[in-house]
Design an enzyme around this catalytic site. Sequence first.
Site, short mmCIF file in Angstrom:
data_model
loop_
_atom_site.label_atom_id
_atom_site.label_comp_id
_atom_site.label_asym_id
_atom_site.label_seq_id
_atom_site.Cartn_x
_atom_site.Cartn_y
_atom_site.Cartn_z
N SER A 29 0.84 -1.20 0.00
CA SER A 29 0.00 0.00 0.00
C SER A 29 0.88 1.24 0.00
CB SER A 29 -0.92 0.02 1.24
OG SER A 29 -0.16 0.09 2.42
N GLY A 30 0.23 2.39 -0.13
CA GLY A 30 0.85 3.68 0.12
C GLY A 30 2.14 3.95 -0.64
N TYR A 167 6.63 6.52 17.45
CA TYR A 167 7.00 6.83 16.06
C TYR A 167 8.18 7.81 16.03
CZ TYR A 167 6.12 7.85 11.08
OH TYR A 167 6.22 8.00 9.70
N LYS A 171 11.76 6.87 14.42
CA LYS A 171 12.28 7.58 13.24
C LYS A 171 13.54 8.39 13.59
CE LYS A 171 9.14 6.17 10.26
NZ LYS A 171 9.46 5.21 9.20
N THR A 202 -1.86 8.46 2.76
CA THR A 202 -1.82 7.00 2.60
C THR A 202 -2.76 6.40 3.64
OG1 THR A 202 -0.05 6.66 4.22
CG2 THR A 202 0.63 7.06 1.93
#
Length: 263
Positions: A29-30, A167, A171, A202
């Site tokens: 996906s995305g 997250y 990251k 997305t």
Amino acid sequence: MAPPDSTPEHALDRFRLDGRVVVITGASSGLGERFARVVAGVGAKVVLAARRVDRLEALAAELPDALAVGCDVAAPDGPQNLVDAAVDRYGRLDVLINNAGISRVVPAVDDDLDGFRHELEVDLIAPYELARRAARWWIDNDHPGVVVNLGSILGEVSGGKMRVPGYTAAKGGLHNLTRELAVQWARKGIRVNALAPAWFETEMNSDDMFHTDSGRAFVDTGTPMGRGGAAHELDGALLLLASDAGSYLTGHILLIDGGWTAL
Ligand SMILES: NC(=O)c1ccc[n+]([C@@H]2O[C@H](COP(=O)([O-])OP(=O)(O)OC[C@H]3O[C@@H](n4cnc5c(N)ncnc54)[C@H](OP(=O)(O)O)[C@@H]3O)[C@@H](O)[C@H]2O)c1
């Protein structure tokens, strides 16, 4: 495969990936699906990895030469099995795009450590393990290699109103890991860079960021260019990092963010 022509007249040719084998995680996906179409469009053979195999097989059927591999990148054997599948099918591996990722929205005081740990497993530890397994193959076979890690603006700055502790931790870690691996492997012919986008619609963010008034306002007012990114606006950056056009580029975090981190 002949080395790329270095004459100025052939500058665009150096963005091509003819005959190269590119592994893309999160290709169901995305951004990952888009990246698969982009690299296939410049001649690459593509190994598509994710858990939703039906989607990978449908995508593979549309591309000139692609292999669908069911893979949980956070499973103990997932990374090595994926490298093996690429080499078994094509006899080589040239580019690893570490794109699979997840994101949870939760205030830190309400977080649970199992969720936080799982986010680090998928977004940080799995890309590390995949890069290590690919690098082992490249070094053992005296073969050049390229790693492109999908970072984020949230590897450089906080999530602000978003509340994304796992997250941002993952990251941020992935950005500095990119620099560390780039330096460790620079003399072994392996380049490691990160592509760090801001907001692109997305499945990961569509409902919250692009289909609520508050989400749209967050993206549009926070971005100096006044909008989120359009799907095609990562294509050039991806090809620069993945191809011989970026042959002197390593340890770099390439932010594609409409100015978000320039504020
Ligand atoms: N969209 C943005 O605005 C944006 C901005 C900055 C960075 N990024 C980064 O871009 C990357 C792609 O995200 P996206 O926006 O395209 O989101 P997406 O559409 O939700 O795609 C995420 C992909 O990761 C795969 N994935 C998740 N967990 C996995 C696992 N354990 N094993 C294997 N594959 C797994 C999913 O496939 P399955 O569910 O089929 O396994 C899916 O293909 C992520 O690393 C994300 O952090 C996105």
